[in-house]
Design an enzyme around this catalytic site. Sequence first.
Site, short mmCIF file in Angstrom:
data_model
loop_
_atom_site.label_atom_id
_atom_site.label_comp_id
_atom_site.label_asym_id
_atom_site.label_seq_id
_atom_site.Cartn_x
_atom_site.Cartn_y
_atom_site.Cartn_z
CD GLU A 212 -2.93 -1.09 0.12
OE1 GLU A 212 -3.08 0.00 -0.48
OE2 GLU A 212 -3.58 -2.10 -0.19
CB CYS A 246 -1.50 7.14 1.50
SG CYS A 246 -2.89 6.14 2.06
#
Length: 458
Positions: A212, A246
């Site tokens: 990720e 993010c």
Amino acid sequence: MRKTEVEEIVNGQRRLFLSGETLNFDFRRQQLASLRDMLEKFEGEIYHALKNDLNKSEYEAFTTEIGFLYSEIDFALKHLKDWMKPEKVSTPITHKGSKSFIHAEPYGVTLVIAPWNYPLHLALAPAIGAIAAGNTVVVKPSEFTQSTSAILSEMVQSTFDADYFTVVEGDKEISQQLLEQRWDYIFFTGSSRVGKIVMEQASRHLTHVTLELGGKSPAIIDKDAKIDLAAKRIVWGKFTNAGQTCVAPDYVYVNAKVKLKLLRAMKKHIKSFFGKFPLKNQDYVQIIGKEHFNRLNAFLSEGEVVHGGESDDEKLLIEPTILDKIDWENALMQEEIFGPILPIMTFNSLNDVISELKQKDKPLALYYFGENEEKQQHVMTNIAFGGGCVNDTLYHLANPHLPFGGTGESGMGAYHGKYSFDTFSHRKSILKQTTKFDIPFRYPGRKIAKAVVKRLMK
């Protein structure tokens, strides 16, 4: 921690997994329930740790970290029995008499490497999936959020057997020692640079990985968007956690016809959320460390500041800032910003934006604001990205029915809800054949066999 201690942890977890204790439903359900009880028991200490590390308010700590974990655990507890059932699938006529199933089989001993920006959420959310799927878990929290790392270690050690679920604290040297071990699955959240190192290390043992990562996630505001609402949702998505998210909108592409209206609305909502003087707001999230602060602070000299621009190097705070007159040549457009600085660029043709973004690395998220459904579909179809929203930001993360993950430079693999269970499970194919009869044409030596097989399979 010595290398031999790391090896002992991994070996202990492998012995437990091979014993079969983690495989049954009751065991997994109890561990998930214990995890939830643990969060409730230590909730006060968690708030204190997150305040100490990132200056998060209790509201932000709950909505972006603890609350999400409660929801994920509850969702897993509700659906775990169904997830564990063998999935029956069809069989072709050539397999007459047989039945076919897919079994969700745990990988084994798993490693979760967590980042600093959501140090509790991103450490335990993958662990929920690993536990639900029947694996053992080692979590390596970030060394940059020491208070959260310490409370995470304390509460896990007081709740679980280390041979089943444990936390290993330390710096990058400890991370390297962990990566040298043979794991059955590695789940990493962090930068693309480190993600490549993790993948390289995992390849030594052909270990499965989920990465990720991140990237420059755009928000596109078209001329028919509901501007005030778009501005409100962009400001919320960008400046939550001081932009250290993010999937935060990394920059804005706005239609030139509505640019000034958008800027006015964003300024209004920044003041509404953070006050006229954000640097004096006791609940405004700080930048994680001096190095990251200095990197972000340098970006403030680029373009033209239309809002914010002030910083406090002692408190490691940077105001929610909007920068205009930015293009792709600017330094802050060469990498993910990961902070409370929002560049604005304009466009006249949506197709030009689409063509531009198709040439860039695939971002983790994309957000499109506009009312025309054909344009919405056109953007969603023609730009590659991990996941995103139409007329919102960040909210796709909170839906357990949607997979969350990147593509290309922004990562590989996905999780949340059942997708977390699937990520930590090998889909094992099983065919159960009948013994009541035997189909003769499958065997060689019979003249009719070739003709029958060709008819059935061609």
